[in-house]
Design an enzyme around this catalytic site. Structure first.
Site, PDB file in Angstrom:
ATOM      1  N   HIS A 310       0.853  -1.187   0.000  1.00 48.62           N
ATOM      2  CA  HIS A 310       0.000   0.000   0.000  1.00 48.62           C
ATOM      3  C   HIS A 310       0.880   1.225   0.000  1.00 48.62           C
ATOM      4  CE1 HIS A 310      -3.142   2.826   1.097  1.00 48.62           C
ATOM      5  NE2 HIS A 310      -3.982   1.902   0.682  1.00 48.62           N
ATOM      6  N   ASP A 367      -7.866  -5.381  -0.046  1.00 47.32           N
ATOM      7  CA  ASP A 367      -8.358  -6.234  -1.130  1.00 47.32           C
ATOM      8  C   ASP A 367      -7.973  -7.698  -0.989  1.00 47.32           C
ATOM      9  OD1 ASP A 367      -9.702  -4.305  -2.625  1.00 47.32           O
ATOM     10  OD2 ASP A 367      -7.809  -3.511  -3.359  1.00 47.32           O
TER      11      ASP A 367
HETATM   12  N1  ACO Z   1       4.143  -7.587  -4.769  1.00 50.66           N
HETATM   13  C1  ACO Z   1       5.474  -7.598  -4.994  1.00 50.66           C
HETATM   14  N2  ACO Z   1       6.271  -6.512  -4.924  1.00 50.66           N
HETATM   15  C2  ACO Z   1       5.680  -5.349  -4.617  1.00 50.66           C
HETATM   16  C3  ACO Z   1       4.293  -5.257  -4.359  1.00 50.66           C
HETATM   17  C4  ACO Z   1       3.519  -6.429  -4.446  1.00 50.66           C
HETATM   18  N3  ACO Z   1       2.201  -6.401  -4.216  1.00 50.66           N
HETATM   19  N4  ACO Z   1       3.976  -3.976  -4.082  1.00 50.66           N
HETATM   20  C5  ACO Z   1       5.120  -3.285  -4.156  1.00 50.66           C
HETATM   21  N5  ACO Z   1       6.145  -4.117  -4.481  1.00 50.66           N
HETATM   22  C6  ACO Z   1       7.567  -3.768  -4.623  1.00 50.66           C
HETATM   23  C7  ACO Z   1       7.831  -3.065  -5.941  1.00 50.66           C
HETATM   24  O1  ACO Z   1       8.192  -3.982  -6.953  1.00 50.66           O
HETATM   25  C8  ACO Z   1       8.965  -2.143  -5.566  1.00 50.66           C
HETATM   26  O2  ACO Z   1      10.142  -2.914  -5.524  1.00 50.66           O
HETATM   27  P1  ACO Z   1      11.569  -2.248  -5.929  1.00 50.66           P
HETATM   28  O3  ACO Z   1      11.865  -1.252  -4.869  1.00 50.66           O
HETATM   29  O4  ACO Z   1      12.500  -3.429  -5.921  1.00 50.66           O
HETATM   30  O5  ACO Z   1      11.384  -1.649  -7.282  1.00 50.66           O
HETATM   31  C9  ACO Z   1       8.639  -1.735  -4.120  1.00 50.66           C
HETATM   32  O6  ACO Z   1       7.867  -2.813  -3.592  1.00 50.66           O
HETATM   33  C10 ACO Z   1       7.844  -0.441  -3.995  1.00 50.66           C
HETATM   34  O7  ACO Z   1       6.713  -0.570  -4.856  1.00 50.66           O
HETATM   35  P2  ACO Z   1       5.971   0.664  -5.509  1.00 50.66           P
HETATM   36  O8  ACO Z   1       5.129   0.170  -6.625  1.00 50.66           O
HETATM   37  O9  ACO Z   1       6.974   1.721  -5.806  1.00 50.66           O
HETATM   38  O10 ACO Z   1       5.112   1.155  -4.279  1.00 50.66           O
HETATM   39  P3  ACO Z   1       3.860   2.099  -4.371  1.00 50.66           P
HETATM   40  O11 ACO Z   1       3.669   2.698  -3.044  1.00 50.66           O
HETATM   41  O12 ACO Z   1       3.992   3.014  -5.537  1.00 50.66           O
HETATM   42  O13 ACO Z   1       2.679   1.071  -4.742  1.00 50.66           O
HETATM   43  C11 ACO Z   1       0.823  -0.341  -4.650  1.00 50.66           C
HETATM   44  C12 ACO Z   1       1.642   0.741  -3.917  1.00 50.66           C
HETATM   45  C13 ACO Z   1       0.437   0.181  -6.034  1.00 50.66           C
HETATM   46  C14 ACO Z   1      -0.444  -0.601  -3.855  1.00 50.66           C
HETATM   47  C15 ACO Z   1       1.675  -1.620  -4.763  1.00 50.66           C
HETATM   48  O14 ACO Z   1       2.035  -2.103  -3.483  1.00 50.66           O
HETATM   49  C16 ACO Z   1       0.972  -2.726  -5.563  1.00 50.66           C
HETATM   50  O15 ACO Z   1       1.078  -2.734  -6.779  1.00 50.66           O
HETATM   51  N6  ACO Z   1       0.253  -3.667  -4.863  1.00 50.66           N
HETATM   52  C17 ACO Z   1      -0.474  -4.704  -5.557  1.00 50.66           C
HETATM   53  C18 ACO Z   1      -1.800  -4.156  -6.071  1.00 50.66           C
HETATM   54  C19 ACO Z   1      -2.794  -3.921  -4.942  1.00 50.66           C
HETATM   55  O16 ACO Z   1      -3.012  -4.765  -4.097  1.00 50.66           O
HETATM   56  N7  ACO Z   1      -3.421  -2.732  -4.994  1.00 50.66           N
HETATM   57  C20 ACO Z   1      -4.446  -2.340  -4.028  1.00 50.66           C
HETATM   58  C21 ACO Z   1      -3.939  -1.255  -3.146  1.00 50.66           C
HETATM   59  S1  ACO Z   1      -5.132  -0.864  -1.932  1.00 50.66           S
HETATM   60  C22 ACO Z   1      -6.292   0.037  -2.760  1.00 50.66           C
HETATM   61  O17 ACO Z   1      -6.038   0.764  -3.678  1.00 50.66           O
HETATM   62  C23 ACO Z   1      -7.607  -0.128  -2.319  1.00 50.66           C
END
Ligand code: ACO
Length: 433
Positions: A310, A367
């Site tokens: 998140h 979720d």
């Molecule tokens: N699985 C694996 N790796 C992940 C995940 C995940 N679910 N989420 C983040 N990471 C990793 C990224 O690959 C990144 O790694 P790096 O530093 O090696 O490049 C690091 O963690 C940071 O990720 P970002 O995408 O930069 O983090 P951000 O805060 O922008 O993203 C997000 C948040 C979009 C929710 C992300 O965690 C994600 O894609 N989660 C999966 C989708 C999801 O469940 N979305 C619902 C969110 S809750 C809502 O909106 C109601």
């Protein structure tokens, strides 16, 4: 109280050694923000903040969220208490009006929602125009925009908004249920005034004209809780979209429809559908979730563990905690044993101990378990994001209203840093290489 604290300032030293003193605004929960409103005017500099990771777009009195501590409160009330003791209609009132209603206020609000549940009969034909393959989010967003055509006084920015707000809260529920009925080829079931908000939705979703349908109190309570947990989450992608679109003076139906579309993406509200699809894919390929987690960690095909991570929560998402418990209760009550739940729990257990997820502070979000509950309730996977939209609606409305009522609101218009070509001369086509 929140506001600019004259004793606190921040100093910025620019590349030309010029120093600027910037005011600091402090929130009611002691959050600090450097106020850069006059920065460009005074210095010519703008700030660059990809994904708005550090940018506060507004002051807001609706929801308090502390991602490090796992705290979520609507208008000061903890999410845990609201989920346990309130219902969705009351929570919607709280978000939109700022206070919990008295019993008389709640009665009037509930009655208004009941009275405005029908949609114009002509709109029924719109459903017929969509192919059976339509995603219900496409239908929902288009129908919400269409409501503005039936209530054109919404275009008058000085007209009262309460009736439009009531219509939205009541009719989006009807539209959501109708889009489902349409997709499975069943007759549309009209709302029933004797039922309350969530019971009425379940009735419109699952009743058929040929049989009596009795609303299960357990499912009704679960739905109330699910919608409360989704009702607001401060300046997330869809809510910021609602504010952005609304800031141009677009009507409330247009602003909410834009929020619905922003929610659709798999990184936002579409994640609940993506979680179930991910779990189903793992099950179909033999249930080896450890291999799937390895693929995620190795970023194979840019895989992510959907329902994890998140932008703001870097501890546990408090909503996920409530949902995990609810999941067990609802499935036990319905006597359902869902293999996807076992898979989800197994993956969570491993991920919470794995250095990849721990070091990146990735925990289950709202979720991760909500889809399994919706599945058990009989709601199909492609309707999950519609359910999220139904829950988020009062939050979007509250933010839209707060934005409209705020005399400091300006049209949303970020700056950019241009990285394209510098000035060049037009080349006629015959002279191009
Ligand atoms: N699985 C694996 N790796 C992940 C995940 C995940 N679910 N989420 C983040 N990471 C990793 C990224 O690959 C990144 O790694 P790096 O530093 O090696 O490049 C690091 O963690 C940071 O990720 P970002 O995408 O930069 O983090 P951000 O805060 O922008 O993203 C997000 C948040 C979009 C929710 C992300 O965690 C994600 O894609 N989660 C999966 C989708 C999801 O469940 N979305 C619902 C969110 S809750 C809502 O909106 C109601």
């Amino acid at each position: 109280m929140a506001g600019s604290d004259p004793k606190l300032t921040a100093k910025l030293v620019l590349p030309n050694s010029k120093e600027v003193v910037l005011p600091v605004t402090v929130g009611t929960e002691d959050e600090h923000a450097i106020d850069i409103r006059n920065l460009r005017q005074e210095t010519g500099f703008v700030t660059l903040d990809n994904g708005y990771m550090n940018t506060g777009s507004t002051a807001s009195a609706i929801t308090y969220l502390d991602g490090e501590q796992g705290i979520l409160r609507y208008r000061g009330y903890p999410i845990e208490e609201l989920a346990e003791r309130s219902n969705f209609v009351e929570t919607s009132y709280l978000l939109i009006k700022g206070e919990l209603p008295t019993s008389a206020e709640r009665e009037v609000f509930g009655r208004m929602l009941t009275r405005h549940s029908l949609i114009h009969e002509d709109m029924h034909q719109f459903f017929a125009g969509y192919p059976p393959t339509s995603h219900p989010m496409a239908v929902l967003s288009a129908m919400v925009t269409s409501l503005s055509a039936y209530y054109p006084d919404c275009l008058d920015r000085n007209a009262p908004v309460d009736l439009h707000i009531t219509r939205l809260l009541s009719k989006v529920r009807t539209i959501a249920a109708f889009s489902y009925k349409k997709s499975i080829g069943q007759p549309l079931i009209y709302p029933k005034n004797s039922l309350n908000y969530c019971g009425n939705f379940l009735h419109m979703m699952f009743a058929v004209p040929s049989e009596e349908y009795e609303v299960s109190p357990v499912l009704e309570k679960a739905l109330n809780q699910l919608l409360i947990l989704h009702a607001d989450h401060e300046q997330n992608c869809s809510t910021s979209t609602v504010r952005m679109v609304g800031s141009s003076g677009a009507n409330v139906y247009a602003a909410i429809a834009a929020g619905i579309l922003a929610l659709w993406g798999p990184l936002h509200g579409g994640a609940n559908q993506a979680v179930i699809e991910m779990l189903e894919e793992i099950r179909a390929s033999g249930g080896d979730f450890k291999r799937f987690l390895d693929d995620v960690k190795n970023k194979r095909d840019n895989r992510r563990l959907m329902g994890f991570g998140h932008r703001v929560y870097k501890n546990y998402d408090p909503r996920a905690k409530i949902l995990k418990k609810m999941c067990d209760e609802v499935l036990a009550h319905l006597g359902i044993k869902d293999p996807l739940l076992d898979l989800a729990k197994g993956m969570e257990e491993i991920a919470l101990r794995d250095d990849y997820f721990v070091s990146k502070k990735l925990y289950p979000n709202v979720d991760f378990y909500s889809g399994i509950i919706y599945r058990a309730m009989g709601i199909p996977t492609n309707m999950f994001t519609v359910m999220f939209a139904l829950g988020r609606l009062p939050g979007w409305i509250a933010h839209w209203k707060e934005m409209v009522d705020d005399k400091d609101t300006k049209i949303g218009r970020p700056r950019q840093i241009y990285t394209g070509q510098r000035l060049r001369k037009y080349v006629p086509i015959e002279q191009r290489p």
